[in-house]
Design an enzyme around this catalytic site. Structure first.
Site, PDB file in Angstrom:
ATOM      1  CB  THR A 172      -0.906  -0.013   1.243  1.00 23.82           C
ATOM      2  OG1 THR A 172      -1.748  -1.158   1.152  1.00 23.82           O
ATOM      3  CG2 THR A 172      -1.765   1.235   1.326  1.00 23.82           C
ATOM      4  N   GLY A 219       2.729  -2.809   8.197  1.00 24.99           N
ATOM      5  CA  GLY A 219       2.795  -3.501   9.484  1.00 24.99           C
ATOM      6  C   GLY A 219       4.172  -4.078   9.731  1.00 24.99           C
ATOM      7  CD  GLU A 256      -4.208  -9.787   4.515  1.00 23.45           C
ATOM      8  OE1 GLU A 256      -4.360 -10.692   3.696  1.00 23.45           O
ATOM      9  OE2 GLU A 256      -3.480  -9.892   5.521  1.00 23.45           O
TER      10      GLU A 256
END
Lengths: 632, 632
Positions: free
Chosen positions: A124, A163, A412
């Site tokens: 992303t 993350g 996701e």
């Protein structure tokens, strides 16, 4: 189905026992942690799981059912932990193993498995999430040095929400546009679209490497235990071998080769990542079970108002409470059986590599992830409200779950985008079957398909007795009819509008219709899997309750969808009869609601909410008073 | 309507200017505070407002519109602050002034106003929230000493969730069963039911007084800036005069006197507390406006996907996004106009004390509080989802708002309970008109009422052209028809079931029906108030957009409610035409969505969300990058 559960029973016992012995690994529910404290706890907890002998990456590659079940179990411990593990194993590990080749596996497997090499999935960007094909980060091959040069061309291409990035990540799968010198020798670069590259981020001391700029994304709505970051790359060089090259290779001379077309390669790359969606579905289901358990137990014990000169009644005896919680119980069971089916199919797809199964898993994982997470997000709010003021105490967990789980609807795969994929796959499937036939034949087929699902006898439209309304043949047909009708009509509309507006705008014009189609399809699948479970249940009492829940699941959807009325598939008096039958079934389920949530067997030391413990019906408020600082 | 807004424009300027000068009073949005830090900040902020010369209790008694508007303005600053002020002024101040008499006003007014006497509203107990009549705390008169002796008889009667209680409260209005020696001299006690008593809690040093046991309720889902506590009383003695004795008195000899029956007195006591519901509605509306503003601005600026070889399009151009946000924009405006109407009616009721207006305000405040808070709670989740991953950043505010606002659905009347009050009042009103007529006549009237609302011409059922569908006469009639039909049929059902089950169980059997009636009624009222605003709007462009929103508001409800189809009030082809018209109206509104949210004029330094600022469309991501630690 049952066998599958048996196999994994030991895992549940073992994993939850770990936390019984180590309550210090559970996040506090009576206070907030800072993001730094929570990240530290999650790290400690992850290491404890590894020390206890679990090997998530080995489960991921060798025993996928166990991998997903572990995720479901840990979701109730701490959603930050599940997400952190999902990043490390499904995303970072998964991308290296699925998009890379044997040399990547050899180089990284053990270090990823043992968390010696924490890593990220850097897909992303600030400006692009769903539209992966439009990512702007670049990887340009420098043939002279045999290296990729990674750059962030502008601020919109800043990697975002990555993350494991703010504290732990030492490397990342970076998704970037692969560019190589054009073979025509002009010196121009050919852009082959988005590929993944392994890029080191930090040295052993945790310092960002030269050219890598990292910022902590800071506080999110929740999931503070996950360290998300934004990145920019400035002329970061990595060896040519760091391209994850399962679907495309670049040789020493800079020549790009792929056995796939660009669009198939892109689909294959993203297709490898469906495992993440299955994992999210499992975690979401766990939270739904936890919340429903608490709300049902509290509702049974909480008493408020009653007839004059008589004891107060349980709030679960109010039709308004049953209307909220009984369909939720039914849907949680429906999701349970369908998720088990999805996991089994996923394992089967991995094993057999059969195209048909892979396509099914792709569609169902997208649809079920969207449906489960959207449903659970809403259910968490309803459960809180059903528990009134006491539901608002932090210790009773609804708030943290809702805030943590919220983003499951987006990451996701944004749910709205995923549902469009489901609709697209349905349309593709039906068009493919008739690829060689003229268009008219295609539509004749679809028309036939819709007609097949009509009630055999027009009188059925008006039939109102409960035996008919609870007949699985009626329910399955009705749900299939809806899917077929939506598919048939949307195909017609798309054809009409595409001629005038082009495919993109035609699709957008039909978007609410397409989303309805996708949801209808998922609900059809869920009901059919639920009926498999009903039919396979050996115990008659248990089967009766499962059947009542399956009926509530289907009838609720038929009752709420005006399509059935507009098509006169269900006549007005039949719609009203369904409404009455639903209320009757809620009352029936209310009587077995406690055993139905007890059957999920969520241990008190994991569930933790004082108003929702297994002992709550015997000693209401006892644990809650204690949590509130009172002796009890 | 407009005049009212003009009067209060200065207040908005002034109040928000205070926070421009004192940004230290705004809660941080990039990190979490501990509950102690947040409580301290709220206290500081409240004192700053008082120092700036605002006098909330004087507004409350002398300029109620200003009071409610202040609450609406502060809601976007910090919901903890609004709630803290609501506790101090509407609940603690309001109960002393409304349930007490002149001597209570004299004794407490200034100290409450200046926050020199922070106080609590100690109604709710561990076991009883909605069922106020069943509270168990006791106040027994000791005639010998002329004192009330307050006791918590068992753990279930522990006062719970008492705002202002954990740190600040020096006194409380304690709701307790009033017991006096029976006049028959037997020595037995007569229980006169729940009354309110002023009870000191802490000494000047903040220590709990003897016999008062206080525990901090700890972390809630949010609203950490409000210090909630649980209390127990052990033989706490207060003078007889501390009974708030507007509706009932007890003299020196212990004789209890009230001009009201027990049930009317109870209703009058609770009736005085409707102001709190009006305040919550205002705050909820403010949050809805804030969230809608952010989501619309982000949606307009965010681009994702597009036709081949063309720029990406705004996500707000997707029908799926319009389906979520355009009805929300319309509903926010509907709530805006209806809330303004409610506030005006409330002021009118206070001024004239006319029974008819008081009854209307009672019903509308209950219904609108339930509707607005339920709607906003759900809208917050939708807005977050519409803003994707970036909506999950804490700085963009959806998470804190959702968690803070969540409990608005429960406190000062659980929404499900409030909607039942609305249904009950509707039933009462129709029955009262025919109190002296035989039952058959009553039902004839109801039948007539429903029939009146039928389309004059049966062909109307099938009419599908947009002019008809957007005709206010059609829309108002349709919404009224629904309310009338639900009222008529539920009255019949209640009559039938009461004979067999008794009133309580009959009511429960009809509960989903009663809740539908209440919601239908609120939506009718909202649409009619919306049409008043449309008709009163002098600017043609503006009127056009307001009319489009009003139509979306009504058509959406008609389209979603299967009642219209089941009664064949709307034929199938008409239902489909409404669906198409709605999509058309969403597209129309999308073009003016930015000016429509800009019209609320929420200043950037109050709204604060980097992705939702007024400058966002010109410089998307600029503020957000800065919030993420990047130079921009």
């Amino acid at each position: 189905m049952e066998k599958y559960i048996d196999d994994l029973c030991d895992l549940k016992e073992e994993v939850y026992e770990t936390f019984r012995r180590r309550p210090d690994l559970l996040p506090p529910i009576i206070e907030d942690l800072t993001k730094e404290q929570h990240r530290e706890l999650v790290r400690k907890c992850l290491l404890a799981i590894l020390e206890a002998g679990y090997s998530p990456l080995r489960f991921y590659t060798g025993n996928i059912k166990k991998y997903f079940y572990l995720g479901e179990l840990l979701a109730l411990v701490d959603l930050s932990l599940t997400v952190k593990m999902g990043v490390q194993y499904s995303l970072w590990g998964g991308s290296v193993l699925s998009l890379g080749t044997e040399r990547h596996r050899k180089a990284y497997f053990d270090d990823i498995d043992k968390f010696r090499l924490p890593g990220c999935f850097a897909m992303t960007e600030l400006r692009h999430g769903s539209n992966v094909a439009a990512l702007q980060t670049e990887a340009v091959l420098d043939v002279a040095t045999d290296e990729w040069v990674i750059n962030t061309p502008d601020e919109g291409a800043t990697k975002w929400w990555i993350g494991n990035g703010a504290e732990d990540g030492q490397a990342a799968s970076v998704f970037a546009r692969l560019k190589v010198p054009s073979p025509d020798g002009s010196g121009a670069l050919d852009d082959h679209g988005v590929h993944a590259f392994v890029v080191p981020l930090r040295d052993a001391g945790g310092r960002a490497l030269p050219g890598v700029e990292i910022k902590d994304c800071g506080y999110k709505i929740a999931l503070q235990g996950v360290d998300n970051a934004s990145f920019r790359f400035h002329d970061v060089r990595v060896p040519r071998e760091n391209l994850l090259d399962r679907f495309a290779t670049v040789d020493r001379s800079g020549q790009y080769r792929s056995p796939y077309s660009a669009s198939r390669r892109f689909a294959a790359t993203l297709g490898e990542l469906t495992g993440g969606r299955v994992g999210l579905t499992c975690s979401s289901l766990a939270v739904l079970k936890g919340a429903t358990t608490i709300a049902v137990r509290y509702g049974a014990a909480r008493q408020q108002f009653g007839p004059p000169d008589a004891p107060e009644i349980s709030v679960l005896d109010y039709t308004s409470q049953q209307e909220k919680l009984m369909p939720m119980l039914a849907t949680a069971y429906a999701l349970h059986f369908t998720t088990r089916f999805l996991v089994a199919q996923y394992a089967e797809a991995k094993r057999t590599k059969e195209e048909e199964i892979i396509a099914d898993v792709h569609s169902l994982s997208a649809g079920l992830k969207a449906y489960a997470t959207g449903y659970t997000a809403n259910a968490l709010s309803i459960c809180r409200e059903c528990c009134g003021g006491h539901g608002y105490a932090a210790v009773n967990r609804f708030g943290a779950w809702r805030s943590d789980h919220d983003i499951f609807q987006t990451f996701e795969g944004d749910n709205t985008v995923l549902l469009q994929q489901v609709a697209g796959l349905l349309l593709k499937k039906y068009k493919e079957r008739f690829a060689t036939a003229p268009v008219a034949a295609t539509y004749r087929y679809l028309r036939q398909w819709a007609a097949d699902s009509l009630p055999a006898n027009p009188l059925v439209t008006h039939e109102t007795d409960a035996r008919h309304l609870r007949d699985p043949a009626f329910l399955i047909r009705a749900l299939r009819y809806r899917t077929g009708k939506l598919l048939f009509t949307v195909a017609q509309r798309l054809r009409k509008h595409t001629a005038r507006l082009g495919a993109f705008h035609a699709w957008n014009k039909c978007l609410t219709h397409l989303l309805a189609l996708a949801r209808a399809h998922v609900e059809s699948v869920m009901f059919e899997r639920f009926m498999d479970a009903v039919n396979g249940c050996p115990d008659p009492e248990c089967r009766k309750s499962l059947k009542a829940m399956a009926d509530v699941f289907a009838l609720q959807r038929i009752h709420a969808d005006v399509l059935f009325r507009n098509d006169d598939y269900v006549a007005a008096e039949k719609a009203k009869a369904i409404g009455r039958l639903l209320e009757h079934l809620w009352r029936e389920l209310r009587e077995v609601a406690l055993p139905l949530v007890d059957a999920w067997n969520l241990p008190d030391h994991i569930l933790r909410a004082p108003i929702g413990l297994s002992t709550h019906s015997m000693h209401p408020y006892q644990s809650y008073l204690r949590a509130g600082g009172w002796e009890s």
